[in-house]
Motif scaffolding. Structure first.
Motif, PDB file in Angstrom:
ATOM      1  N   ARG A 116       2.463  -8.718   0.802  1.00 42.62           N
ATOM      2  CA  ARG A 116       1.557  -7.199   0.999  1.00 42.62           C
ATOM      3  C   ARG A 116       2.300  -7.323   2.257  1.00 42.62           C
ATOM      4  NH1 ARG A 116      -3.442  -8.519   4.745  1.00 42.62           N
ATOM      5  NH2 ARG A 116      -1.939  -8.555   6.623  1.00 42.62           N
ATOM      6  N   THR A 117       3.463  -7.572   3.040  1.00 48.25           N
ATOM      7  CA  THR A 117       3.864  -6.994   4.882  1.00 48.25           C
ATOM      8  C   THR A 117       4.378  -5.740   3.781  1.00 48.25           C
ATOM      9  OG1 THR A 117       2.880  -8.642   6.050  1.00 48.25           O
ATOM     10  CG2 THR A 117       5.011  -7.173   6.745  1.00 48.25           C
ATOM     11  N   LEU A 118       5.758  -6.380   3.370  1.00 51.55           N
ATOM     12  CA  LEU A 118       6.874  -5.791   2.817  1.00 51.55           C
ATOM     13  C   LEU A 118       6.581  -4.320   1.901  1.00 51.55           C
ATOM     14  CD1 LEU A 118       9.149  -8.495   2.631  1.00 51.55           C
ATOM     15  CD2 LEU A 118       9.564  -6.854   4.239  1.00 51.55           C
ATOM     16  N   GLY A 119       5.354  -4.921   0.765  1.00 51.94           N
ATOM     17  CA  GLY A 119       4.842  -3.988   0.387  1.00 51.94           C
ATOM     18  C   GLY A 119       4.286  -2.704   0.958  1.00 51.94           C
ATOM     19  N   SER A 120       3.244  -3.260   1.525  1.00 52.83           N
ATOM     20  CA  SER A 120       2.651  -2.269   2.678  1.00 52.83           C
ATOM     21  C   SER A 120       3.432  -1.471   3.333  1.00 52.83           C
ATOM     22  CB  SER A 120       1.757  -2.490   3.758  1.00 52.83           C
ATOM     23  OG  SER A 120       0.276  -3.915   2.862  1.00 52.83           O
ATOM     24  N   SER A 121       4.609  -1.694   3.485  1.00 48.09           N
ATOM     25  CA  SER A 121       5.791  -0.922   4.535  1.00 48.09           C
ATOM     26  C   SER A 121       6.278   0.018   3.765  1.00 48.09           C
ATOM     27  CB  SER A 121       6.355  -2.066   4.911  1.00 48.09           C
ATOM     28  OG  SER A 121       7.529  -2.477   4.230  1.00 48.09           O
ATOM     29  N   LEU A 122       6.371  -0.223   2.240  1.00 50.18           N
ATOM     30  CA  LEU A 122       7.041   1.176   1.537  1.00 50.18           C
ATOM     31  C   LEU A 122       6.052   1.699   0.624  1.00 50.18           C
ATOM     32  CD1 LEU A 122       9.467  -1.930  -0.566  1.00 50.18           C
ATOM     33  CD2 LEU A 122       9.676   0.107   1.671  1.00 50.18           C
ATOM     34  N   PHE A 123       4.569   1.985   1.289  1.00 49.22           N
ATOM     35  CA  PHE A 123       3.423   1.803   0.146  1.00 49.22           C
ATOM     36  C   PHE A 123       4.178   4.039   0.091  1.00 49.22           C
ATOM     37  CE2 PHE A 123      -0.587   4.751  -0.377  1.00 49.22           C
ATOM     38  CZ  PHE A 123      -0.873   3.747  -1.471  1.00 49.22           C
ATOM     39  N   SER A 124       3.658   4.376  -1.165  1.00 47.65           N
ATOM     40  CA  SER A 124       3.665   5.666  -0.873  1.00 47.65           C
ATOM     41  C   SER A 124       5.436   6.508  -0.771  1.00 47.65           C
ATOM     42  CB  SER A 124       2.839   6.401  -0.740  1.00 47.65           C
ATOM     43  OG  SER A 124       2.070   6.200  -1.529  1.00 47.65           O
ATOM     44  N   ASN A 125       6.211   5.603  -0.436  1.00 47.66           N
ATOM     45  CA  ASN A 125       7.711   5.530  -0.591  1.00 47.66           C
ATOM     46  C   ASN A 125       8.418   5.922  -1.010  1.00 47.66           C
ATOM     47  OD1 ASN A 125      10.151   5.856   1.025  1.00 47.66           O
ATOM     48  ND2 ASN A 125       9.514   5.544   3.187  1.00 47.66           N
ATOM     49  N   PHE A 126       9.053   6.400  -1.444  1.00 48.30           N
ATOM     50  CA  PHE A 126       9.774   6.462  -2.682  1.00 48.30           C
ATOM     51  C   PHE A 126      11.309   7.079  -2.394  1.00 48.30           C
ATOM     52  CE2 PHE A 126       5.656   8.892  -3.937  1.00 48.30           C
ATOM     53  CZ  PHE A 126       5.292   7.206  -4.537  1.00 48.30           C
ATOM     54  N   ASP A 127      11.706   6.309  -1.326  1.00 48.04           N
ATOM     55  CA  ASP A 127      12.804   7.206  -1.005  1.00 48.04           C
ATOM     56  C   ASP A 127      14.165   5.724  -1.210  1.00 48.04           C
ATOM     57  OD1 ASP A 127      15.575   7.079   0.549  1.00 48.04           O
ATOM     58  OD2 ASP A 127      14.840   7.260   2.983  1.00 48.04           O
ATOM     59  N   LEU A 128      14.623   6.236  -1.893  1.00 48.68           N
ATOM     60  CA  LEU A 128      15.590   4.705  -2.172  1.00 48.68           C
ATOM     61  C   LEU A 128      16.460   4.578  -1.839  1.00 48.68           C
ATOM     62  CD1 LEU A 128      16.789   3.033  -5.412  1.00 48.68           C
ATOM     63  CD2 LEU A 128      19.101   4.829  -4.516  1.00 48.68           C
ATOM     64  N   HIS A 129      17.070   4.452  -0.302  1.00 50.44           N
ATOM     65  CA  HIS A 129      17.143   3.760   0.589  1.00 50.44           C
ATOM     66  C   HIS A 129      16.891   3.342   2.153  1.00 50.44           C
ATOM     67  CE1 HIS A 129      21.297   5.923   0.257  1.00 50.44           C
ATOM     68  NE2 HIS A 129      20.157   7.349  -0.112  1.00 50.44           N
TER      69      HIS A 129
ATOM     70  N   TYR B  57       8.108   5.044 -11.298  1.00 53.98           N
ATOM     71  CA  TYR B  57       9.380   4.414 -10.884  1.00 53.98           C
ATOM     72  C   TYR B  57      10.663   2.764 -10.488  1.00 53.98           C
ATOM     73  CZ  TYR B  57       7.605   7.793  -7.773  1.00 53.98           C
ATOM     74  OH  TYR B  57       7.062   9.506  -7.437  1.00 53.98           O
ATOM     75  N   PRO B  58      10.706   2.608 -12.093  1.00 52.02           N
ATOM     76  CA  PRO B  58      11.322   1.158 -12.811  1.00 52.02           C
ATOM     77  C   PRO B  58      11.901   1.337 -11.541  1.00 52.02           C
ATOM     78  CG  PRO B  58      11.396   3.598 -13.701  1.00 52.02           C
ATOM     79  CD  PRO B  58      10.451   4.107 -13.244  1.00 52.02           C
ATOM     80  N   ASN B  59      13.179   2.005 -11.101  1.00 53.95           N
ATOM     81  CA  ASN B  59      14.536   1.060 -10.431  1.00 53.95           C
ATOM     82  C   ASN B  59      14.036   1.042  -8.890  1.00 53.95           C
ATOM     83  OD1 ASN B  59      12.914   4.172  -9.390  1.00 53.95           O
ATOM     84  ND2 ASN B  59      14.999   4.853  -8.372  1.00 53.95           N
ATOM     85  N   LEU B  60      12.849   1.693  -8.467  1.00 55.21           N
ATOM     86  CA  LEU B  60      12.126   0.570  -7.557  1.00 55.21           C
ATOM     87  C   LEU B  60      11.515  -0.766  -7.360  1.00 55.21           C
ATOM     88  CD1 LEU B  60      10.779   3.717  -5.304  1.00 55.21           C
ATOM     89  CD2 LEU B  60      12.598   2.846  -4.996  1.00 55.21           C
ATOM     90  N   VAL B  61      10.825  -0.570  -9.067  1.00 50.08           N
ATOM     91  CA  VAL B  61      10.649  -1.829  -9.392  1.00 50.08           C
ATOM     92  C   VAL B  61      11.323  -3.011  -8.963  1.00 50.08           C
ATOM     93  CG1 VAL B  61       9.137  -3.559 -11.513  1.00 50.08           C
ATOM     94  CG2 VAL B  61       8.181  -1.020 -10.188  1.00 50.08           C
ATOM     95  N   GLU B  62      12.235  -2.551 -10.222  1.00 48.09           N
ATOM     96  CA  GLU B  62      13.958  -3.412  -9.695  1.00 48.09           C
ATOM     97  C   GLU B  62      14.114  -4.299  -8.607  1.00 48.09           C
ATOM     98  OE1 GLU B  62      14.857  -5.071 -12.866  1.00 48.09           O
ATOM     99  OE2 GLU B  62      13.265  -4.112 -13.811  1.00 48.09           O
ATOM    100  N   ILE B  63      14.302  -2.924  -7.286  1.00 51.17           N
ATOM    101  CA  ILE B  63      14.427  -3.483  -6.723  1.00 51.17           C
ATOM    102  C   ILE B  63      13.264  -3.941  -5.389  1.00 51.17           C
ATOM    103  CG2 ILE B  63      14.766  -2.595  -3.510  1.00 51.17           C
ATOM    104  CD1 ILE B  63      16.020  -0.295  -5.211  1.00 51.17           C
ATOM    105  N   GLY B  64      12.141  -3.784  -6.295  1.00 53.43           N
ATOM    106  CA  GLY B  64      10.789  -4.814  -5.614  1.00 53.43           C
ATOM    107  C   GLY B  64      11.115  -6.018  -6.144  1.00 53.43           C
TER     108      GLY B  64
ATOM    109  N   TRP C 147      13.848   1.413   1.042  1.00 56.38           N
ATOM    110  CA  TRP C 147      13.627   0.165  -0.326  1.00 56.38           C
ATOM    111  C   TRP C 147      14.990  -0.400   0.125  1.00 56.38           C
ATOM    112  CZ3 TRP C 147      10.069  -0.696  -4.137  1.00 56.38           C
ATOM    113  CH2 TRP C 147       8.315  -0.287  -4.261  1.00 56.38           C
ATOM    114  N   GLU C 148      16.148  -0.027  -0.070  1.00 63.26           N
ATOM    115  CA  GLU C 148      17.419  -0.589  -0.361  1.00 63.26           C
ATOM    116  C   GLU C 148      17.805  -1.461   1.158  1.00 63.26           C
ATOM    117  OE1 GLU C 148      20.500   1.572  -3.049  1.00 63.26           O
ATOM    118  OE2 GLU C 148      20.061   1.854  -1.336  1.00 63.26           O
ATOM    119  N   PHE C 149      16.622  -0.488   2.226  1.00 63.83           N
ATOM    120  CA  PHE C 149      17.051  -1.542   3.169  1.00 63.83           C
ATOM    121  C   PHE C 149      16.317  -2.472   3.922  1.00 63.83           C
ATOM    122  CE2 PHE C 149      15.023  -1.343   7.711  1.00 63.83           C
ATOM    123  CZ  PHE C 149      15.316  -2.177   8.501  1.00 63.83           C
ATOM    124  N   VAL C 150      14.744  -2.484   3.251  1.00 67.39           N
ATOM    125  CA  VAL C 150      13.888  -3.193   3.401  1.00 67.39           C
ATOM    126  C   VAL C 150      14.194  -4.705   2.834  1.00 67.39           C
ATOM    127  CG1 VAL C 150      11.860  -3.665   2.974  1.00 67.39           C
ATOM    128  CG2 VAL C 150      11.846  -1.986   3.440  1.00 67.39           C
TER     129      VAL C 150
END
Length: 865
Positions: A388-401, A366-373, A403-406
């Motif tokens: 850690r808080t933000l990373g954990s909130s996105l764990f195993s969630n690959f929904d682009l929207h 998921y290179p696109n998600l890493v860029e958002i990361g 990630w953009e919300f966070v």
């Protein structure tokens, strides 16, 4: 959070009602008894608010009660502001020396009878509504609580010493630095031969506890210490509880039989403090120990000393490692300089984020998600717990929207668990006293990475009544400095720089997010490009983007007290909208129209009779100000800095009886000393880019008897300065004045000027500093000299400046020596020297020839900016 603000509002209202001048005006209007009843009822409601905070989630009707109380308090504030205006008029009349001192002269002159009737009617209405609200509050079962909010704080969960070191990223250098402190012998300068205290300090969520665990579990610590103990002191600093925890931790470390340990702990729980201290001494006596005290909030030095005295039974080399968010607590506890923990680098943060957001190796898919990361990580400002808080909130969630919300909305809109970063930071906020919470909330009105200057913070808090003189005489600026020092001590501020006459700082990005979170949009609103609605109850507005501002966007209520334009280049273009604001927000206290481009200020500005602060900075269109501006009898601060087309100051400026600060850019050739001397309370005068100004004053022998600070910047035609006109001058700053004669040879009474802060910049023609500086030798506290390209020596009197605290030298390339008796400057706490190659070389640690003279100074910075 609204309860805290209501608590502050009621506190402010009670403060007004309690003043002598206010009571005198109330008697004149015949409403003294009604106002006293309002005062009594407000005190009851104020104490009920704290209980409402605890119970509002259980009783939905309480929320409606709180809204009603809020509305009543706002209306009460409007009424009392009318009285405050009368009080200020009375004080202005007294200060002007008028003999017409009877009450009738400061009751409204337009129609006194009608005004008196209107006020009496409004006060009776407020009184009735408050009485009903107080009765309803007790009907809900609320009880009166007589403590300030924020003193009963829910601490974080207890910590423990275990850690998986392989899971920690980016703290290797910090760990080694702390271990080196442990390895060094402790200089027993205070006579204590057994105990060294090493504090680790930093903002919540930065990883202080994690770092302490890494050090605690390092094998080298087992070689250094016979006994290691870990105690979390997150709750109240209770001596008996802490001693019990230390004993239990020592027992835990010295036995392999966990069952016997538990039994032993149970057997001593009932011991009194005498029995416990005896048991503690037996546990520690004759041992070299390491004790970690994690999460310290106690700032009571007596309590800390009591505990430390009990611990002084180990052998030499025993050490304590303490973690805290407070610089002042770290300073109180530490016997060595605090280890100030910094944020992680962006790369380390990204590695940590990937670890928490993906399973191992999963990020490659998921290179696109890493860029958002990467963008998400930037918002975490180096704080690992936020990552850690933000990373954990996105764990195993690959929904682009998602990630953009966070990325766009940040962590403060996410649901938080107890150990996440919002609770970690909010603990420090909750622990603040009420007066600090109110000041802290105003950080939300400014953009991230904004540089705050002391004068603006002081003027804002003073205008809004959030800071009141204690004992009726203490200076507001001193109280605000105490507030900012306290916030800085709590690690909420960064890049704090003190210039003697003022200071500046920034707010950590996550702290800024916290300010937005606690302020909410009910009272504090930032206007940006996508703002579509501003709540009617909004009281403080900040415009951060140059957008087309519609009249309908702004609340129609009269409750707005503050309008800001804090971003350079973002200002108001519409004169029509400005007129609407003036007519609509008649109770406004602080109006910042910086960077605007309107050509005229409406005559209607005179209707803002409560206005305390008016900034019209960097308006390159405005040429004149209306005479009506001189009717603003409450105006304390007027800034016209950067108004390069302004032809003259308004006629009648001497009528601004309350004016304390005047900042000017004007095309005038000369200023009127007589007019300025009539401003009996003028404390600060600034001249900025007054390009035509050749001499400040002409002819008059008048003096500005209250002026304490004079700032002159970039006045290219100004030749001299009549210092004799400023008998109480304490701060003098002169910068970039090309033909200014600094020698001031014709000035006589300089010795009567108690100058404390002297800042001089860009005088390339001078070989030495002016001789009149000798007359300030007994008072000078700050000396800053910059860009003296031909300065060859410092004055001989320098080492006689017994009160000098700060010496700053920058860009003096010909300066190569310091006086040989620099050691006489015993008060000197800060010495900074930059861009002066030869002198910098001689001052560098440890081999420079002058290092032996300056090495003892608390803060030394050489050769770097």
């Amino acid at each position: 959070m609204a309860e805290t603000f209501l608590f502050d509002i009621t506190h402010s209202l009670l403060g007004k009602l309690a003043s002598y001048a206010f009571e005198e005006v109330a008697r004149a209007y015949g409403v003294y008894d009604d106002l006293q009843e309002i005062k009594d009822t407000l005190s009851i409601i104020r104490s009920l608010l704290l209980d409402a905070e605890e119970k509002k989630n259980q009783q939905h009707a309480l929320r409606e009660w709180l809204r009603q109380v809020q509305s009543i308090c706002f209306d009460a504030e409007d009424v009392l502001d009318e009285f405050s205006w009368q009080v200020k008029l009375k004080q202005a009349e007294e200060d002007s020396g008028s003999t017409r001192m009877k009450v009738r002269h400061y009751v409204s002159s337009s129609n006194p009878v009608a005004f008196r009737f209107k006020m009496a009617h409004q006060i009776k209405d407020i009184r009735g509504r408050l009485n009903k609200a107080a009765a309803n509050g007790t009907g809900f079962g609320l009880v009166r609580i007589g403590v300030e909010p924020g003193l009963d704080v829910q601490r974080r969960e207890m910590t423990h010493s275990h850690i998986d070191a392989s899971s920690v990223i980016g703290r290797e250098k910090d760990k080694e630095a702390i271990i080196q402190l442990f390895m060094q012998p402790y200089p027993h300068s205070d006579g204590d031969n057994s105990l060294c205290v090493i504090p680790i300090v930093g903002i919540g969520g930065l990883g202080k506890t994690t770092l302490a665990k890494l050090v605690f579990n390092d094998p080298r610590m087992d070689e250094l210490f016979q006994l290691k103990m870990w105690v979390c002191v997150s709750d109240d600093f209770d001596l008996k509880k802490i001693v019990l925890k230390v004993i239990n931790s020592a027992s835990d470390a010295s036995t392999l039989d966990s069952a016997s340990t538990v039994a032993h702990q149970e057997n001593i729980n009932h011991f009194d403090i005498e029995q416990l201290q005896s048991r503690l001494r037996r546990k520690l006596f004759g041992k070299k120990f390491l004790l970690v005290l994690d999460d310290i909030w106690n700032d009571d030095r007596v309590k800390w000393t009591d505990l430390k005295d009990l611990l002084k039974v180990g052998i030499a080399g025993s050490k304590i490692m303490a973690t805290t968010q407070s610089n002042s607590i770290a300073s109180m506890m530490g016997t060595v300089p605090s280890y100030v923990l910094k944020g992680l680098s962006t790369n380390k943060c990204l590695s940590l984020f990937v670890k928490w957001a993906f399973k191992e190796g999963e990020e490659e898919k998921y290179p696109n998600l890493v860029e958002i990361g990467k963008e998400i990580v930037k918002k975490c400002a180096g704080v690992p717990l936020a990552v850690r808080t933000l990373g954990s909130s996105l764990f195993s969630n690959f929904d682009l929207h998602k990630w953009e919300f966070v990325r766009d909305d940040g962590l403060w809109n996410l649901k938080m668990k107890k150990g996440d970063v919002l609770p970690a930071l909010q603990l420090s906020y909750d622990q603040m006293p009420s007066y600090l919470k109110q000041c802290f909330s105003f950080f939300s009105l400014y953009p991230k990475d904004f540089t705050f200057h002391s004068d603006e913070i002081i003027n804002l808090l003073a205008a809004l009544g959030f800071v009141q003189p204690r004992n009726g005489c203490e200076k507001i600026e001193r109280i605000v400095r105490e507030y900012m020092d306290e916030l800085n001590s709590r690690s909420f501020l960064e890049d704090f720089r003190d210039y003697g006459y003022g200071y500046k700082f920034k707010v950590h990005d996550l702290v800024h997010d916290l300010a937005i979170y606690v302020a909410r949009e009910d009272f504090f609103v930032k206007v940006i490009s996508d703002t579509q609605n501003i709540p009617e109850q909004a009281r403080h507005l900040s415009v951060l983007k140059n957008v087309s501002l519609d009249h309908a966007l702004f609340p129609k209520s009269k409750r707005v007290r503050t309008i800001l334009h804090p971003v350079q280049g973002v200002g108001l273009q519409s004169e029509d909208l400005l007129n609407t604001w003036i007519l609509r927000y008649k109770y406004i206290l602080y109006l910042d129209l910086s960077n605007s481009s309107f050509q005229t200020l409406p005559n209607s500005v005179a209707k803002l009779k409560h206005l305390c602060v008016l900034y019209i900075r960097h308006n390159h269109q405005i040429k004149r100000l209306p005479r009506s501006i001189c009717k603003l009898q409450c105006l304390q601060v007027l800034s016209l800095i950067g108004c390069t087309e302004l032809e003259t100051l308004p006629e009648g400026i001497e009528k601004l009886a309350s004016l304390q600060q005047l900042y000017i850019t004007t095309k005038q050739l000369v200023l009127s000393l007589d007019e300025l001397a009539s401003l009996k309370h003028l404390q600060a005068l600034s001249l900025y880019h007054c390009d035509n100004l050749e001499i400040m004053f002409r002819g008059s022998q008048a003096q500005l008897t209250s002026l304490e600070a004079l700032y002159i910047r970039s006045c290219k035609s100004l030749e001299s300065l009549p210092l004799s006109a400023f008998p109480k001058l304490q701060t003098l700053l002169i910068e970039d004045c090309q033909i200014f004669n600094l020698s001031l040879n014709n000035e006589g009474p300089i010795q009567r000027l108690g100058i404390k802060h002297l800042h001089l910049k860009r005088f390339p023609q001078l070989l030495k500093l002016p001789i009149w500086i000798e007359e300030a030798v007994d008072t000078l506290e700050t000396l800053r000299i910059r860009k003296f390209s031909n300065l060859k020596m410092l004055p001989e009197c320098l080492t006689s400046m017994s009160n000098l605290k700060s010496l700053y030298i920058d860009c003096c390339p010909q300066l190569s020596s310091l006086p040989s008796d620099m050691h006489r400057l015993t008060a000197l706490e800060e010495f900074r020297i930059y861009r002066s190659p030869e002198l910098c070389r001689k001052c560098r640690s440890p081999s420079g020839e002058y290092w032996h003279m300056i090495g003892r100074i608390k803060r030394v910075s050489v050769g770097k900016q």
